[in-house]
Design a protein around this motif. Structure first.
Motif, PDB file in Angstrom:
ATOM      1  N   ARG B  85      49.962 -24.017   9.638  1.00 51.27           N
ATOM      2  CA  ARG B  85      49.117 -24.686  10.632  1.00 51.27           C
ATOM      3  C   ARG B  85      49.943 -25.156  11.823  1.00 51.27           C
ATOM      4  O   ARG B  85      49.392 -25.607  12.812  1.00 51.27           O
ATOM      5  CB  ARG B  85      48.430 -25.894   9.999  1.00 51.27           C
ATOM      6  CG  ARG B  85      47.317 -25.498   9.063  1.00 51.27           C
ATOM      7  CD  ARG B  85      46.039 -25.240   9.833  1.00 51.27           C
ATOM      8  NE  ARG B  85      44.992 -24.718   8.980  1.00 51.27           N
ATOM      9  CZ  ARG B  85      44.209 -23.700   9.304  1.00 51.27           C
ATOM     10  NH1 ARG B  85      44.364 -23.094  10.452  1.00 51.27           N
ATOM     11  NH2 ARG B  85      43.274 -23.289   8.488  1.00 51.27           N
ATOM     12  N   GLU B  86      51.281 -25.120  11.661  1.00 54.60           N
ATOM     13  CA  GLU B  86      52.149 -25.463  12.795  1.00 54.60           C
ATOM     14  C   GLU B  86      52.962 -24.222  13.129  1.00 54.60           C
ATOM     15  O   GLU B  86      53.222 -23.378  12.272  1.00 54.60           O
ATOM     16  CB  GLU B  86      53.091 -26.607  12.415  1.00 54.60           C
ATOM     17  CG  GLU B  86      52.334 -27.904  12.212  1.00 54.60           C
ATOM     18  CD  GLU B  86      53.261 -29.038  11.794  1.00 54.60           C
ATOM     19  OE1 GLU B  86      52.769 -30.168  11.690  1.00 54.60           O
ATOM     20  OE2 GLU B  86      54.456 -28.781  11.570  1.00 54.60           O
ATOM     21  N   LEU B  87      53.384 -24.162  14.352  1.00 52.20           N
ATOM     22  CA  LEU B  87      54.180 -23.024  14.786  1.00 52.20           C
ATOM     23  C   LEU B  87      55.438 -22.947  13.909  1.00 52.20           C
ATOM     24  O   LEU B  87      56.117 -23.964  13.703  1.00 52.20           O
ATOM     25  CB  LEU B  87      54.571 -23.224  16.249  1.00 52.20           C
ATOM     26  CG  LEU B  87      54.582 -22.002  17.169  1.00 52.20           C
ATOM     27  CD1 LEU B  87      53.251 -21.285  17.164  1.00 52.20           C
ATOM     28  CD2 LEU B  87      54.921 -22.434  18.591  1.00 52.20           C
ATOM     29  N   PRO B  88      55.730 -21.778  13.360  1.00 54.26           N
ATOM     30  CA  PRO B  88      56.889 -21.693  12.456  1.00 54.26           C
ATOM     31  C   PRO B  88      58.202 -21.899  13.201  1.00 54.26           C
ATOM     32  O   PRO B  88      58.318 -21.604  14.388  1.00 54.26           O
ATOM     33  CB  PRO B  88      56.796 -20.266  11.910  1.00 54.26           C
ATOM     34  CG  PRO B  88      56.018 -19.509  12.920  1.00 54.26           C
ATOM     35  CD  PRO B  88      55.073 -20.483  13.554  1.00 54.26           C
ATOM     36  N   THR B  89      59.169 -22.398  12.468  1.00 55.92           N
ATOM     37  CA  THR B  89      60.492 -22.600  13.052  1.00 55.92           C
ATOM     38  C   THR B  89      61.237 -21.274  13.100  1.00 55.92           C
ATOM     39  O   THR B  89      60.863 -20.296  12.418  1.00 55.92           O
ATOM     40  CB  THR B  89      61.320 -23.585  12.197  1.00 55.92           C
ATOM     41  OG1 THR B  89      61.475 -22.994  10.888  1.00 55.92           O
ATOM     42  CG2 THR B  89      60.613 -24.926  12.072  1.00 55.92           C
ATOM     43  N   ALA B  90      62.325 -21.273  13.860  1.00 53.17           N
ATOM     44  CA  ALA B  90      63.163 -20.076  13.950  1.00 53.17           C
ATOM     45  C   ALA B  90      63.738 -19.731  12.574  1.00 53.17           C
ATOM     46  O   ALA B  90      63.801 -18.565  12.175  1.00 53.17           O
ATOM     47  CB  ALA B  90      64.288 -20.297  14.961  1.00 53.17           C
ATOM     48  N   PRO B 101      60.574 -14.044  16.763  1.00 52.58           N
ATOM     49  CA  PRO B 101      59.824 -13.533  17.913  1.00 52.58           C
ATOM     50  C   PRO B 101      59.537 -14.645  18.920  1.00 52.58           C
ATOM     51  O   PRO B 101      59.718 -15.831  18.614  1.00 52.58           O
ATOM     52  CB  PRO B 101      58.514 -13.056  17.275  1.00 52.58           C
ATOM     53  CG  PRO B 101      58.358 -13.895  16.056  1.00 52.58           C
ATOM     54  CD  PRO B 101      59.713 -14.305  15.605  1.00 52.58           C
ATOM     55  N   LEU B 102      59.061 -14.241  20.097  1.00 51.25           N
ATOM     56  CA  LEU B 102      58.614 -15.213  21.086  1.00 51.25           C
ATOM     57  C   LEU B 102      57.324 -15.858  20.584  1.00 51.25           C
ATOM     58  O   LEU B 102      56.466 -15.194  20.027  1.00 51.25           O
ATOM     59  CB  LEU B 102      58.332 -14.510  22.427  1.00 51.25           C
ATOM     60  CG  LEU B 102      59.514 -13.811  23.080  1.00 51.25           C
ATOM     61  CD1 LEU B 102      59.018 -12.968  24.254  1.00 51.25           C
ATOM     62  CD2 LEU B 102      60.544 -14.827  23.547  1.00 51.25           C
TER      63      LEU B 102
END
Lengths: 161, 255
Positions: B85-90, B101-102
């Motif tokens: 639900r949150e943008l994944p980390t690098a 990825p971008l």
């Protein structure tokens, strides 16, 4: 605006079928393509009206509520049973009196259901795309797109709307 | 067809008196008995991610694709258990995908990230033999109910990526494509009508949905640093220009 506390009387139910039955049947037939399923959808819509209708501000509010319930019911029926995705040409012939009306219905019923609904809501029920968006639970831009696709697929002349 | 003809045709349809009576009787019986067995509503299965992944995956099949051992049969996609639900980390991307990825939390036009996951994808040849398997990142965005899917794929299979239109943005060639897609379940058999529509170019078919569905697809796609990006909408509201602009925002992040 809450759920009505008293169930409609027999006279009110009779009036609902008389006043709205044709409209709901046209919508349901447009979505489902055959009489039997369309009648089921109308019946279930009236039952839901009996069970769960809120207090309506006016006649237009009632109409919009009924259309929303009927279209949701038709959508659920289409999703629940793939066999429902068929159009009865016999029913179209039976229901439409004029040959041109039959031709138009055949073409309309060839559209994917969601575009048929957009075309119905705009050209038959007279709703603007912003109103359609509210009824369908989609953005106004998405409602415009569905109508646009329906128009293109039917090749509706824009000049005489 | 004229608009008034639609209204005339639909309004010529009426409920027969017998049908009205049947409906009235059923409604009165319901009101009297206070019994109604409601059909269980089929839970609306949100297939958007899977459908978008399946559609995006077949997009480039309209372009001839070659693998080392010959022409490709299909490009397949399915969701895995990895959802977020949150943008994944690098770090997460590196461990799950092997690359970073971008990504963006939101676009300037207001589309915001709502969730995502990892998809398992594969290329198979015409006999069903696997050519390549890999994992891809899928991110969903939404604004006012309008949805957009972004996927980032890294694979070795050679593909000739081209679309209806293209622009060069930040030194990267971005393609745009739009078409009508019929998404069907795996194992669906094409009808004669389907085949005719496919052969005439009227419909593109892809596999991965629970039931057949027709959608208007538009997408922008590009390749950058070995990763292929697809921004896809199904019956969406964005214009071609807006999609190119959003692609540009992502590309600008990687510059």
């Amino acid at each position: 605006m809450g759920v009505q506390t008293e169930r409609p009387s027999s006279k009110e139910i009779e009036a609902a079928v008389k006043d709205w039955g044709d409209m709901l049947f046209r919508l349901s037939f447009t979505m489902l393509g055959n009489q039997a399923d369309a009648e089921d959808a109308v019946s279930e819509t009236i039952i839901k009206y009996i069970e769960k209708a809120p207090a309506f501000a006016d006649k237009e509010h009632r109409k919009a509520w009924l259309i929303k319930v009927a279209s949701n019911k038709c959508r659920d029926m289409l999703r629940a049973d793939r066999r429902r995705r068929w159009v009865s040409l016999e029913d179209v012939t039976e229901l439409c009196r004029q040959e041109r009306d039959m031709d138009v219905m055949y073409e309309l019923l060839n559209l994917p259901p969601k575009y048929r609904l957009a075309v119905y809501l705009h050209y038959v029920a007279g709703y603007k795309t912003a109103e359609m968006a509210g009824m369908l639970g989609i953005s106004p831009a998405a409602a415009r797109k569905r109508l646009e696709y329906g128009r293109k697929m039917l090749k509706i002349s824009m000049g005489k709307e | 067809m004229e608009a008034y003809e639609i209204k005339n045709a639909v309004e010529s349809i009426k409920l027969s008196e017998e049908a009205k009576k049947r409906i009235l009787d059923a409604s009165l019986a319901c009101a009297a008995n206070n019994e109604q067995e409601e059909n269980p509503r089929r839970k609306r299965i949100n297939l958007r991610r899977t459908v978008a992944a399946a559609i995006a995956a077949v997009m480039l099949l309209s372009i001839t694709a070659y693998a080392a051992n010959g022409e490709m049969g299909s490009w397949n996609a399915k969701e895995t258990g990895g959802k977020f639900r949150e943008l994944p980390t690098a770090e997460y991307c590196l461990s799950e995908l092997g690359y970073v990825p971008l990504m963006t939390e939101s676009f300037e036009n207001g589309y915001r990230f709502t969730g995502g996951g990892i998809d398992d994808k594969s290329f198979t040849d015409k006999s069903g033999g696997v050519i390549e398997e890999y994992r891809s990142l899928s991110l969903d965005y939404e604004k006012d109910g309008d949805r957009l899917s972004l996927s980032a794929d890294k694979f070795h299979t050679a593909l000739d990526m081209s679309g209806d239109k293209s622009r060069v943005i930040g030194g990267v060639k971005v393609m745009y494509d739009s078409y009508v897609n019929k998404v069907v379940p795996v194992g669906y058999e094409l009808t004669a009508e389907d085949i005719a529509a496919r052969d005439s170019g009227e419909l593109v078919f892809s596999y991965g949905a629970e039931y057949p569905e027709i959608v208007h697809v538009q997408s922008v796609f590009w390749e950058m640093d070995g990763i292929k990006y697809f921004m896809t909408q199904l019956d969406g509201a964005l214009t071609e220009k807006e999609l190119f602009t959003m692609a540009g925002e992502l590309i600008g992040q990687g510059a």
